[in-house]
Design a protein around this motif. Structure first.
Motif, PDB file in Angstrom:
ATOM      1  N   LEU A  44      61.327  58.019  29.684  1.00 47.39           N
ATOM      2  CA  LEU A  44      59.981  57.928  29.125  1.00 47.39           C
ATOM      3  C   LEU A  44      60.001  57.185  27.792  1.00 47.39           C
ATOM      4  O   LEU A  44      59.106  56.359  27.498  1.00 47.39           O
ATOM      5  N   ALA A  45      61.020  57.440  26.960  1.00 41.94           N
ATOM      6  CA  ALA A  45      61.121  56.751  25.674  1.00 41.94           C
ATOM      7  C   ALA A  45      61.311  55.247  25.878  1.00 41.94           C
ATOM      8  O   ALA A  45      60.724  54.430  25.150  1.00 41.94           O
ATOM      9  N   ALA A  50      58.941  49.831  25.648  1.00 41.62           N
ATOM     10  CA  ALA A  50      58.576  48.570  26.300  1.00 41.62           C
ATOM     11  C   ALA A  50      57.126  48.205  26.018  1.00 41.62           C
ATOM     12  O   ALA A  50      56.773  47.022  25.955  1.00 41.62           O
ATOM     13  N   ASN A  51      56.283  49.224  25.818  1.00 39.66           N
ATOM     14  CA  ASN A  51      54.883  48.972  25.485  1.00 39.66           C
ATOM     15  C   ASN A  51      54.730  48.892  23.955  1.00 39.66           C
ATOM     16  O   ASN A  51      54.027  49.672  23.328  1.00 39.66           O
ATOM     17  N   SER A  52      55.418  47.926  23.374  1.00 31.40           N
ATOM     18  CA  SER A  52      55.375  47.759  21.923  1.00 31.40           C
ATOM     19  C   SER A  52      54.028  47.170  21.508  1.00 31.40           C
ATOM     20  O   SER A  52      53.248  46.654  22.328  1.00 31.40           O
ATOM     21  N   TYR A  53      53.771  47.244  20.199  1.00 33.88           N
ATOM     22  CA  TYR A  53      52.497  46.696  19.697  1.00 33.88           C
ATOM     23  C   TYR A  53      52.448  45.180  19.893  1.00 33.88           C
ATOM     24  O   TYR A  53      51.373  44.619  20.156  1.00 33.88           O
ATOM     25  N   ASN A  79      49.637  55.158  23.582  1.00 28.76           N
ATOM     26  CA  ASN A  79      51.019  55.583  23.797  1.00 28.76           C
ATOM     27  C   ASN A  79      51.163  57.096  23.696  1.00 28.76           C
ATOM     28  O   ASN A  79      51.911  57.719  24.470  1.00 28.76           O
ATOM     29  N   ALA A  80      50.447  57.694  22.749  1.00 27.33           N
ATOM     30  CA  ALA A  80      50.509  59.153  22.599  1.00 27.33           C
ATOM     31  C   ALA A  80      49.939  59.839  23.833  1.00 27.33           C
ATOM     32  O   ALA A  80      50.502  60.831  24.334  1.00 27.33           O
TER      33      ALA A  80
END
Length: 224
Positions: A44-45, A50-53, A79-80
């Motif tokens: 999950l981390a 991978a879904n960075s800003y 993301n949260a």
């Protein structure tokens, strides 16, 4: 204290004790359950990283240019929410499948099996004096029979290899014979053709000789 029962004749005898109930499986995650939770958390981390800003803002260039703070806030909330939903779903699946209890039971069974193996338990050991004459006879003969069987197997494998080599040689010889026969047929056909041509030539010569004789006879008669 074991319970006693009374028979019809009034005598008392002790009932066979019932086996103790199995120890309850603890619900605290054991080695395998903890490892599963750790692997899922790491996966999950990696997904969240991978879904960075930078990747997220690249999909929305206009808001990233004009309202970057708002877009970053949306990215953090997204993301949260993704992390919260994924963990909640994982926990729900673990509860539905009773995974912790099952994995802990597996840990217990594996541990008991290892302990029995280390203590030499689980191996059927039969005292020699409890065996009958036929069993002892077979036990004494077993090593010799096994050795003889191994020797026969080796000889059989060697014979099979030799048979395969002989079969290949025979196949090659057959091919050579077929090739020789094909060449011989060509030679025979040539000989037959030559013989036929010779016979035709002889026949034509005989006809010429007869024609010459007839001409000579005709000339002789004319002279007479």
């Amino acid at each position: 204290m074991p319970s006693t029962t009374t028979s019809q004749n009034g005598s008392h005898h002790e009932a066979s004790p019932s086996p103790p109930p199995p120890a309850p499986v603890p619900l605290t995650p054991g080695p395998r359950a903890s490892r599963l939770e750790k692997v899922y958390a790491e996966a999950l981390a990696r997904t969240l990283r991978a879904n960075s800003y930078a990747n997220f803002s690249a999909c929305f260039p206009t808001p990233a240019k004009h309202v970057p703070a708002s877009l970053e806030s949306v990215w953090r909330q997204l993301n949260a929410k993704l992390e919260e939903s994924a963990k909640a779903e994982f926990d729900e699946i673990m509860r539905e499948k009773d995974a912790v209890r099952g994995l802990n039971e597996l840990d217990r069974l594996v541990g008991e099996a290892k302990l029995r193996r280390e203590n030499g338990e689980g191996e059927s050991v039969v005292a020699p004096h409890t065996l009958g004459a036929e069993d002892l006879y077979r036990a004494h003969l077993a090593p010799f029979l096994q050795e003889a069987q191994d020797s026969l197997n080796e000889k059989l494998e060697a014979t099979q290899v030799q048979n395969a080599e002989l079969a290949e040689k025979i196949r090659q010889q057959r091919l050579e014979i077929e090739s020789l026969l094909s060449g011989l047929e060509v030679i025979v056909a040539d000989v037959e053709g030559a013989a036929g041509a010779t016979a035709q030539f002889s026949k034509e010569n005989n006809l010429r000789e007869e024609v010459v004789k007839m001409d000579e006879e005709v000339k002789a008669r004319q002279e007479i």
